[in-house]
Design an enzyme around this catalytic site. Structure first.
Site, PDB file in Angstrom:
ATOM      1  N   SER A   1      22.073 -15.808  46.440  1.00  0.00           N
ATOM      2  CA  SER A   1      22.592 -14.634  47.138  1.00  0.00           C
ATOM      3  C   SER A   1      23.648 -13.956  46.283  1.00  0.00           C
ATOM      4  CB  SER A   1      23.212 -15.021  48.485  1.00  0.00           C
ATOM      5  OG  SER A   1      23.798 -13.877  49.086  1.00  0.00           O
TER       6      SER A   1
ATOM      7  N   VAL B   1      29.205 -17.592  42.128  1.00  0.00           N
ATOM      8  CA  VAL B   1      28.454 -17.840  40.897  1.00  0.00           C
ATOM      9  C   VAL B   1      27.338 -16.812  40.730  1.00  0.00           C
ATOM     10  CG1 VAL B   1      27.058 -19.513  39.597  1.00  0.00           C
ATOM     11  CG2 VAL B   1      29.057 -20.296  40.889  1.00  0.00           C
ATOM     12  N   CYS B   2      26.679 -16.445  41.818  1.00  0.00           N
ATOM     13  CA  CYS B   2      25.615 -15.433  41.754  1.00  0.00           C
ATOM     14  C   CYS B   2      26.179 -14.081  41.318  1.00  0.00           C
ATOM     15  CB  CYS B   2      24.927 -15.305  43.107  1.00  0.00           C
ATOM     16  SG  CYS B   2      24.164 -16.830  43.686  1.00  0.00           S
ATOM     17  N   ASP B   3      27.326 -13.739  41.870  1.00  0.00           N
ATOM     18  CA  ASP B   3      28.025 -12.506  41.511  1.00  0.00           C
ATOM     19  C   ASP B   3      28.332 -12.517  40.004  1.00  0.00           C
ATOM     20  OD1 ASP B   3      30.151 -10.237  42.733  1.00  0.00           O
ATOM     21  OD2 ASP B   3      30.872 -11.278  40.943  1.00  0.00           O
TER      22      ASP B   3
ATOM     23  N   THR C   1      25.111 -12.300  37.786  1.00  0.00           N
ATOM     24  CA  THR C   1      24.526 -10.957  37.771  1.00  0.00           C
ATOM     25  C   THR C   1      25.386  -9.995  36.961  1.00  0.00           C
ATOM     26  OG1 THR C   1      23.517 -11.427  39.906  1.00  0.00           O
ATOM     27  CG2 THR C   1      23.627  -9.107  39.234  1.00  0.00           C
TER      28      THR C   1
END
Length: 176
Positions: A60, A65-67, A70
């Site tokens: 998500s 970590v996803c932020d 990306t």
């Protein structure tokens, strides 16, 4: 038709999870998939045919970590001419669009696999217990061959950015 279940590949919050779909390996043709762009139009592997694809997979966009993953690939995208950079998650398309706008992310195309887990099942990253995607990175060359595949062993950890970027450069022909 039964779906392959794989155990021991990754963990979520220190607990083993089950990944659905077969492992994608370097040297093989990339499996087809259909996901949704932020405007709900279909995006397929063939949508970017003829380019090198760096496919960043995150559970998500609205997690730390996803932020960061990306944003990192968004920064790198400017230095990757001829490369299509996709970030795949199960976030809804309008959530992805809002996140991109708020984050200033414009060089990466975020795409949603929420509808039917087409990407998740084809690339073996669908988490059975959570209906999320496991963290992974794939590099697909202009001819559709997988040049790099990384299944991150813990969903909360970062991928090997340097290895993924090296694989992209190798596909570009300079190998540096």
């Amino acid at each position: 038709m039964s779906v392959v279940e794989r155990l021991g590949v990754t963990t979520f919050r220190d607990r083993p999870v089950t990944l659905l779909g077969e492992e994608v390996k370097a040297g093989r043709q990339a499996p087809p998939f259909t996901v949704l762009a932020n405007d709900f139009t279909p995006v397929t592997l063939d949508s970017s045919a003829g380019t090198i694809r760096l496919i960043s997979v995150v559970p998500s966009l609205e997690t730390p970590v996803c932020d960061q993953q990306t944003r990192r690939f968004n920064e790198e995208a400017a230095r990757l001419p001829g490369v299509t950079v996709l970030t795949v998650s199960v976030d809804l398309p309008f959530t992805q669009a809002r996140w991109c706008g708020a984050s200033g992310v414009a060089a990466v195309q975020t795409v949603s696999d929420h509808r039917d887990l087409s990407f998740g099942l084809a690339y073996g990253v669908a988490i059975k217990e959570l209906r999320l995607l496991a963290r992974a990175v794939f590099v697909v060359d202009a001819d559709g061959e997988v040049g790099y595949a990384e299944y991150v062993p813990a969903v909360g950890r970062h991928p090997d950015y340097d290895a993924a970027l090296h694989a992209v450069r190798a596909c570009q022909g300079n190998g540096r």
